[in-house]
Design a protein around this motif. Structure first.
Motif, PDB file in Angstrom:
ATOM      1  N   GLY A 141     -20.950 -86.207 112.474  1.00  0.00           N
ATOM      2  CA  GLY A 141     -20.223 -87.387 112.045  1.00  0.00           C
ATOM      3  C   GLY A 141     -19.012 -87.726 112.878  1.00  0.00           C
ATOM      4  O   GLY A 141     -18.222 -88.593 112.496  1.00  0.00           O
ATOM      5  N   VAL A 142     -18.853 -87.040 114.009  1.00  0.00           N
ATOM      6  CA  VAL A 142     -17.704 -87.270 114.884  1.00  0.00           C
ATOM      7  C   VAL A 142     -18.208 -87.720 116.241  1.00  0.00           C
ATOM      8  O   VAL A 142     -19.170 -87.167 116.781  1.00  0.00           O
ATOM      9  CB  VAL A 142     -16.864 -85.976 115.034  1.00  0.00           C
ATOM     10  CG1 VAL A 142     -15.700 -86.200 115.984  1.00  0.00           C
ATOM     11  CG2 VAL A 142     -16.372 -85.513 113.680  1.00  0.00           C
ATOM     12  N   LEU A 143     -17.560 -88.724 116.822  1.00  0.00           N
ATOM     13  CA  LEU A 143     -17.881 -89.156 118.175  1.00  0.00           C
ATOM     14  C   LEU A 143     -17.157 -88.264 119.170  1.00  0.00           C
ATOM     15  O   LEU A 143     -15.937 -88.086 119.083  1.00  0.00           O
ATOM     16  CB  LEU A 143     -17.479 -90.616 118.390  1.00  0.00           C
ATOM     17  CG  LEU A 143     -18.351 -91.673 117.711  1.00  0.00           C
ATOM     18  CD1 LEU A 143     -17.782 -93.057 117.955  1.00  0.00           C
ATOM     19  CD2 LEU A 143     -19.779 -91.586 118.217  1.00  0.00           C
ATOM     20  N   VAL A 144     -17.903 -87.707 120.089  1.00  0.00           N
ATOM     21  CA  VAL A 144     -17.341 -86.794 121.084  1.00  0.00           C
ATOM     22  C   VAL A 144     -17.458 -87.452 122.451  1.00  0.00           C
ATOM     23  O   VAL A 144     -18.557 -87.814 122.883  1.00  0.00           O
ATOM     24  CB  VAL A 144     -18.079 -85.440 121.085  1.00  0.00           C
ATOM     25  CG1 VAL A 144     -17.513 -84.533 122.176  1.00  0.00           C
ATOM     26  CG2 VAL A 144     -17.962 -84.779 119.722  1.00  0.00           C
ATOM     27  N   VAL A 183     -26.512 -79.617 123.399  1.00  0.00           N
ATOM     28  CA  VAL A 183     -25.242 -79.236 122.774  1.00  0.00           C
ATOM     29  C   VAL A 183     -25.440 -77.937 122.002  1.00  0.00           C
ATOM     30  O   VAL A 183     -26.291 -77.860 121.113  1.00  0.00           O
ATOM     31  CB  VAL A 183     -24.728 -80.337 121.828  1.00  0.00           C
ATOM     32  CG1 VAL A 183     -23.368 -79.952 121.254  1.00  0.00           C
ATOM     33  CG2 VAL A 183     -24.657 -81.673 122.539  1.00  0.00           C
ATOM     34  N   ILE A 184     -24.667 -76.917 122.357  1.00  0.00           N
ATOM     35  CA  ILE A 184     -24.656 -75.652 121.625  1.00  0.00           C
ATOM     36  C   ILE A 184     -23.302 -75.560 120.929  1.00  0.00           C
ATOM     37  O   ILE A 184     -22.259 -75.541 121.597  1.00  0.00           O
ATOM     38  CB  ILE A 184     -24.869 -74.460 122.568  1.00  0.00           C
ATOM     39  CG1 ILE A 184     -26.215 -74.593 123.288  1.00  0.00           C
ATOM     40  CG2 ILE A 184     -24.809 -73.142 121.802  1.00  0.00           C
ATOM     41  CD1 ILE A 184     -26.495 -73.486 124.280  1.00  0.00           C
ATOM     42  N   HIS A 185     -23.316 -75.547 119.587  1.00  0.00           N
ATOM     43  CA  HIS A 185     -22.015 -75.539 118.894  1.00  0.00           C
ATOM     44  C   HIS A 185     -22.019 -74.554 117.745  1.00  0.00           C
ATOM     45  O   HIS A 185     -23.025 -74.331 117.078  1.00  0.00           O
ATOM     46  CB  HIS A 185     -21.643 -76.948 118.412  1.00  0.00           C
ATOM     47  CG  HIS A 185     -22.627 -77.596 117.488  1.00  0.00           C
ATOM     48  ND1 HIS A 185     -22.377 -77.819 116.161  1.00  0.00           N
ATOM     49  CD2 HIS A 185     -23.859 -78.088 117.715  1.00  0.00           C
ATOM     50  CE1 HIS A 185     -23.406 -78.421 115.603  1.00  0.00           C
ATOM     51  NE2 HIS A 185     -24.326 -78.597 116.526  1.00  0.00           N
ATOM     52  N   ILE A 192     -15.629 -77.983 124.540  1.00  0.00           N
ATOM     53  CA  ILE A 192     -14.687 -78.731 123.701  1.00  0.00           C
ATOM     54  C   ILE A 192     -14.490 -78.031 122.367  1.00  0.00           C
ATOM     55  O   ILE A 192     -15.420 -77.465 121.797  1.00  0.00           O
ATOM     56  CB  ILE A 192     -15.211 -80.165 123.441  1.00  0.00           C
ATOM     57  CG1 ILE A 192     -15.373 -80.917 124.768  1.00  0.00           C
ATOM     58  CG2 ILE A 192     -14.299 -80.936 122.510  1.00  0.00           C
ATOM     59  CD1 ILE A 192     -16.044 -82.257 124.614  1.00  0.00           C
ATOM     60  N   THR A 193     -13.253 -78.067 121.870  1.00  0.00           N
ATOM     61  CA  THR A 193     -12.952 -77.692 120.497  1.00  0.00           C
ATOM     62  C   THR A 193     -12.617 -78.965 119.727  1.00  0.00           C
ATOM     63  O   THR A 193     -11.689 -79.700 120.106  1.00  0.00           O
ATOM     64  CB  THR A 193     -11.782 -76.710 120.426  1.00  0.00           C
ATOM     65  OG1 THR A 193     -12.123 -75.538 121.157  1.00  0.00           O
ATOM     66  CG2 THR A 193     -11.487 -76.331 118.984  1.00  0.00           C
ATOM     67  N   ILE A 220      -9.642 -84.569 122.533  1.00  0.00           N
ATOM     68  CA  ILE A 220      -9.957 -83.273 123.114  1.00  0.00           C
ATOM     69  C   ILE A 220      -8.771 -82.325 123.004  1.00  0.00           C
ATOM     70  O   ILE A 220      -7.694 -82.592 123.531  1.00  0.00           O
ATOM     71  CB  ILE A 220     -10.348 -83.443 124.600  1.00  0.00           C
ATOM     72  CG1 ILE A 220     -11.592 -84.327 124.687  1.00  0.00           C
ATOM     73  CG2 ILE A 220     -10.608 -82.096 125.251  1.00  0.00           C
ATOM     74  CD1 ILE A 220     -11.973 -84.685 126.095  1.00  0.00           C
ATOM     75  N   ALA A 221      -8.989 -81.214 122.277  1.00  0.00           N
ATOM     76  CA  ALA A 221      -7.984 -80.169 122.190  1.00  0.00           C
ATOM     77  C   ALA A 221      -8.114 -79.215 123.350  1.00  0.00           C
ATOM     78  O   ALA A 221      -7.150 -78.717 123.892  1.00  0.00           O
ATOM     79  CB  ALA A 221      -8.106 -79.429 120.862  1.00  0.00           C
ATOM     80  N   LYS A 222      -9.355 -78.897 123.713  1.00  0.00           N
ATOM     81  CA  LYS A 222      -9.601 -78.049 124.875  1.00  0.00           C
ATOM     82  C   LYS A 222     -10.866 -78.555 125.535  1.00  0.00           C
ATOM     83  O   LYS A 222     -11.907 -78.629 124.906  1.00  0.00           O
ATOM     84  CB  LYS A 222      -9.772 -76.585 124.486  1.00  0.00           C
ATOM     85  CG  LYS A 222     -10.013 -75.666 125.700  1.00  0.00           C
ATOM     86  CD  LYS A 222     -10.192 -74.228 125.290  1.00  0.00           C
ATOM     87  CE  LYS A 222     -11.552 -73.987 124.683  1.00  0.00           C
ATOM     88  NZ  LYS A 222     -11.821 -72.540 124.472  1.00  0.00           N
ATOM     89  N   ALA A 223     -10.779 -78.938 126.756  1.00  0.00           N
ATOM     90  CA  ALA A 223     -11.937 -79.469 127.448  1.00  0.00           C
ATOM     91  C   ALA A 223     -11.990 -78.908 128.847  1.00  0.00           C
ATOM     92  O   ALA A 223     -10.964 -78.748 129.502  1.00  0.00           O
ATOM     93  CB  ALA A 223     -11.890 -80.991 127.494  1.00  0.00           C
ATOM     94  N   SER A 224     -13.210 -78.581 129.284  1.00  0.00           N
ATOM     95  CA  SER A 224     -13.402 -78.056 130.632  1.00  0.00           C
ATOM     96  C   SER A 224     -14.461 -78.878 131.334  1.00  0.00           C
ATOM     97  O   SER A 224     -15.656 -78.549 131.271  1.00  0.00           O
ATOM     98  CB  SER A 224     -13.823 -76.580 130.581  1.00  0.00           C
ATOM     99  OG  SER A 224     -12.847 -75.824 129.896  1.00  0.00           O
TER     100      SER A 224
END
Length: 390
Positions: A336-339, A352-354, A371-372, A383-387
């Motif tokens: 339900g969240v747009l990433v 996507v592995i989450h 991403i977190t 994005i809190a943490k993105a690589s």
């Protein structure tokens, strides 16, 4: 019986004059015994001098010819299908086919009984006993998904072309996690085989491979795609010693079983047909073939017993693997969240592995983002943490 008694009995039978009383007194033999041997010699000749067999005339507990025929039938069916046909496999086959047994029969023969029957029928394959190694150290994961083993083996198509089957097994349960037909042992197909297994069974805590370039570049001074992706997912990847395939012995043994099964079938025409064969093999191997090492359980039964291990720090959050198409604005929807991913990969499919709020996004075998999730107003991911990866 000595030669003197034998000669005297034969002479007496021939009609020569023999003083039986004096001869018996001299030899310490009773006259009753002398005449007993005389009668036996008259009836059976020299063989009458030997004692009769003490074997009983009837043995109620002996294996009947019906049971022997069923044992031979079980062995033939296992061999025709390409499975191991030893005594343990025959026991499991008989247990799984109760309709084959007569109504009056109870239980199944023991392993030793089956081996005796096969030996009488000339079907027992004798293998020289190997001396035990004092330096062999067996190791086995305590739980499913604690350690996976991965390797590949070659297969020849009907056209003569040589392809590769990428094989992945669970160390604890012997579960066949993946049999992936590929044109070669390359990093893209290795990652596809691993990702497919993760989608079905979740992430392992450890991954063991050999030092093939598609699996590892650590000893060569670089990092393979599989190593990079495993590190991102929290999976501890390690390799066997160089020239020491025994470390990956479980997957090496699984190769033999799979190849034996494939050889009993016509060669596949192409990779698609080979993959169909491998899918049929996995279904039977995981859900119908019992293992002596697993106390008669199938790999799937042992795998479901658990408890299943997980990668990284201890957590109860499950692992999910999904595929999404990147929208034109460069985003995908997760829970339900747009990433936000990237407009550069719009309209492409991502894997996507989450687990929990942590995501790893791949295109092919390339990591695009790690991403977190943090939810902001409007439901769009900040994005809190993105690589980002190139």
């Amino acid at each position: 019986m000595g030669p003197e008694v034998a000669a005297a009995v034969a002479a007496k039978h021939r009609g020569d004059c023999v003083n039986v009383a004096a001869f018996c007194a001299q030899q310490g033999l009773s006259r009753k015994s002398f005449y007993k041997y005389l009668a036996r010699f008259a009836a059976s000749g020299v063989s009458g001098f030997y004692p009769d067999s003490r074997r009983p005339h009837a043995c109620p507990t002996a294996v009947s010819s019906v049971v022997e025929d069923l044992i031979v039938l079980a062995r033939k069916r296992l061999e025709d299908q390409g499975w191991d046909a030893g005594a343990n496999s025959i026991v499991y086959w008989l247990l799984d086919h109760p309709a084959e047994w007569p109504v009056t029969m109870h239980g199944v023969p023991s392993r030793s009984t089956i081996n005796r029957v096969l030996k009488r029928r000339g079907l027992l394959v004798l293998v020289p006993r190997r001396a035990p190694s004092r330096h062999r150290r067996r190791f086995e994961a305590a739980h499913p998904n604690t350690r996976w083993q991965m390797d590949g083996f070659e297969y020849t198509l009907a056209s003569g072309a040589i392809v590769v089957v990428l094989h992945l097994v669970d160390d604890c349960s012997r579960m066949d996690l993946a049999c992936h037909a590929a044109r070669s042992e390359n990093s893209q197909d290795v990652w596809a085989a691993f990702a497919g297994a993760v989608q079905r069974y979740g992430l392992p805590a450890q991954l063991l491979t050999d030092n093939g370039t598609a699996f590892s570049g650590r000893r060569r001074g670089w990092t393979s795609t599989l190593e990079t992706n495993a590190n991102v997912l929290g999976v501890h990847h390690f390799t066997s010693s160089v020239g020491h395939p025994q470390t990956c012995g479980k997957v090496e043994r699984a190769h033999q079983t799979c190849l034996k099964w494939l050889r009993k079938r016509p060669p596949a025409q192409d990779l698609a047909q080979l993959q169909d064969l491998l899918d049929r093999y996995r279904e039977h191997y995981n859900h119908r073939r019992r293992h002596q090492h697993l106390d008669g359980l199938t790999p799937a039964q042992r795998y479901e017993l658990g408890p299943k291990d997980q990668p990284g720090p201890a957590t109860t959050a499950p692992v999910y693997v999904t595929r999404r198409i990147v929208a034109k604005n460069g985003s995908i929807g997760i829970e339900g969240v747009l990433v936000g991913v990237s407009k550069k990969v719009a309209s492409q499919e991502v894997l996507v592995i989450h687990r929990g709020r942590h995501l790893a996004i791949f295109i092919g075998n390339n990591l695009i983002r790690e991403i977190t999730l943090t939810v902001a107003k409007g439901g769009y991911q900040r994005i809190a943490k993105a690589s980002p990866k190139s």
